[in-house]
Design an enzyme around this catalytic site. Structure first.
Site, short mmCIF file in Angstrom:
data_model
loop_
_atom_site.label_atom_id
_atom_site.label_comp_id
_atom_site.label_asym_id
_atom_site.label_seq_id
_atom_site.Cartn_x
_atom_site.Cartn_y
_atom_site.Cartn_z
N LYS A 38 0.66 -1.30 0.01
CA LYS A 38 0.07 -0.17 -0.05
C LYS A 38 0.96 1.18 0.07
O LYS A 38 1.95 1.13 0.34
CB LYS A 38 -0.93 0.01 1.41
CG LYS A 38 -0.05 -0.06 2.58
CD LYS A 38 -1.12 -0.47 3.68
CE LYS A 38 -0.41 -0.47 5.02
NZ LYS A 38 -1.05 -1.19 6.25
N TYR A 260 16.12 29.74 9.56
CA TYR A 260 14.97 30.42 10.08
C TYR A 260 14.94 30.54 11.59
O TYR A 260 15.05 29.64 12.36
CB TYR A 260 13.59 29.80 9.54
CG TYR A 260 13.39 30.29 8.20
CD1 TYR A 260 13.16 31.48 7.90
CD2 TYR A 260 13.41 29.11 7.16
CE1 TYR A 260 12.89 31.85 6.38
CE2 TYR A 260 12.88 29.37 5.94
CZ TYR A 260 12.71 30.62 5.49
OH TYR A 260 12.47 30.90 4.20
C1 LIG Z 1 -0.19 -1.85 6.85
C2 LIG Z 1 -0.74 -3.10 7.29
C3 LIG Z 1 0.12 -4.34 7.29
C4 LIG Z 1 1.39 -4.38 7.23
O1 LIG Z 1 2.08 -3.71 8.41
P1 LIG Z 1 3.49 -3.63 8.84
O2 LIG Z 1 3.74 -2.91 10.08
O3 LIG Z 1 4.01 -2.28 7.63
O4 LIG Z 1 4.20 -4.89 8.42
C5 LIG Z 1 -0.69 -5.47 7.75
N1 LIG Z 1 -1.93 -5.84 7.94
C6 LIG Z 1 -2.71 -4.64 7.87
C7 LIG Z 1 -4.14 -4.88 8.10
C8 LIG Z 1 -2.16 -3.28 7.39
O5 LIG Z 1 -2.87 -2.27 7.49
#
Ligand SMILES: *Cc1c(COP(=O)(O)O)cnc(C)c1O
Length: 371
Positions: A38, A260
């Site tokens: 994702k 800044y």
């Molecule tokens: C993002 C996500 C993962 C992966 O999590 P990580 O901590 O990046 O390994 C797995 N399951 C779900 C439901 C997620 O939203």
């Protein structure tokens, strides 16, 4: 060097990405290893990442949105692609057309998918998400029990899943509680494959009560080189290298301020290099340095160069006083992330987590894919 004369260049090591997947896959002989891709594969580039991971052997992918599923399905047409963010109203036909599998986490979503399957026929797999203690997505345990007692969801789910909230802190008791509750719920549909572990759960492997792997593990951040369990040695390789170009090098006197707000005053006569990237490129402003709080550190060759003063939109100042003669010069490259500065180290300096550093990676870099 590109004609575009970019301020920063990002190198993604797809060989390291594939190796990290193999390392995680090898941690269990009985549980398949999926890949969570994702958010543009955690900022590394969805298309390249899916191609590399599928090449390494990944057969199941998780994304958040239909648009991401379309890319993943195009690159890996035989892979199973699950959409974690569920099913928006009216989206079932579009999901089915893409060959994407929704992760259904509410009674409304399940009813809508069941109605779609009833009209379109079986052969459209979907996962059911049960909440075992996070109160984010998923059926509450009592809803899941009622659904399975009442004849099931109205179609044959291809996966039953839940998500761990605290596995990155191994001493927390919640992980075992979630595992035990999930084991109880999965026993209500024993023929359906089950999935619980994220990266941290995959590396933990088990709790005192039992295995976290079930049938399918879902690592994300670990694939991209971040260590999901801070303080434990990590078997993962860095995937992301980010370098910024020096725009100019200047001398400043002891007592002068940099950047800044004049937030940092120099404690010695200093050489300052100004780099061509800033918070608009995803290096969070919280990583800047003030008199009261040191910030992040870059590397010029082998020399650590602390950030000086606040981070600007497009510029960061670093202290190159200790660099070898001639190393700090206009046009030279400074490591922001890479072998010397891990994603997790930069995240700590910015008061955040590796996930945010990765997914914030900017759009202005010159990108290179290697391996
Ligand atoms: C993002 C996500 C993962 C992966 O999590 P990580 O901590 O990046 O390994 C797995 N399951 C779900 C439901 C997620 O939203």
């Amino acid at each position: 060097m590109s004609e575009a004369f970019p301020g920063a260049r990002l190198t993604i090591d797809l060989g390291a990405l594939a190796d990290n997947w193999r390392t995680l896959a090898a941690l269990s002989a009985t549980s398949e290893c999926a890949a969570v891709v994702k958010a543009d594969a955690y900022g590394t580039g969805l298309e390249h990442a899916v191609r590399a991971l599928a090449g390494a052997g990944a057969k199941t992918f998780f994304v958040a949105h239909l648009s991401e599923a379309r890319v993943a399905r195009r690159v890996a047409p035989t892979a199973a692609v699950y959409i974690l963010n569920g099913l928006p109203p009216g989206a079932a036909a579009a999901y089915a057309q893409t060959g994407a599998r929704p992760v259904l986490g509410s009674r409304e979503e399940i009813e809508e998918w069941a109605a779609f399957v009833a009209s379109a026929g079986e052969g459209f797999p979907a996962a059911i998400h049960v909440d075992t203690g996070m109160n984010r997505l998923g059926l509450r345990p009592e809803e899941a029990r009622a659904m399975f007692a009442g004849g099931g969801p109205g179609f044959r789910p291809s996966l039953l899943m839940s998500h761990l909230a605290c596995a990155d802190e191994p001493e927390r008791p919640e992980t075992e509680r979630q595992r035990a509750l999930f084991a109880e719920l999965r026993a209500l549909c024993p023929e359906t494959p089950a999935s619980l572990a994220n990266s941290a759960g995959t590396l933990l492997g088990r709790t005192e009560g039992g295995d976290l792997g079930f049938d399918l593990r879902r690592p994300g951040v670990a694939l991209y080189g971040s260590n999901p369990i801070a303080g434990r040695p990590s078997p993962l390789k860095p995937v992301v290298q980010l370098e910024a170009r020096i725009v100019q090098v200047r001398d400043a006197a002891e007592g002068e301020a940099v950047g800044y707000g004049g937030a940092q005053r120099l404690k010695r006569p200093s050489r300052i290099a100004v780099l061509s990237l800033g918070y608009a490129d995803g290096v969070m402003r919280a990583g800047g340095s003030e008199d009261v709080s040191p910030g992040a550190v870059g590397f010029l060759g082998e020399t650590p160069c602390p950030y000086v003063g606040r981070i600007s939109m497009d510029l960061i100042a670093i202290d190159v006083t200790d660099a070898p003669d001639g190393a700090a010069r206009r046009g030279a490259w400074v490591e922001i992330l890479g072998d010397h500065v891990s994603v997790d180290q930069l995240a700590r300096a910015c008061n955040t987590i590796g996930y945010e550093v990765l997914t914030a990676l900017g759009r202005r870099y010159e990108r290179h894919y290697v391996g």
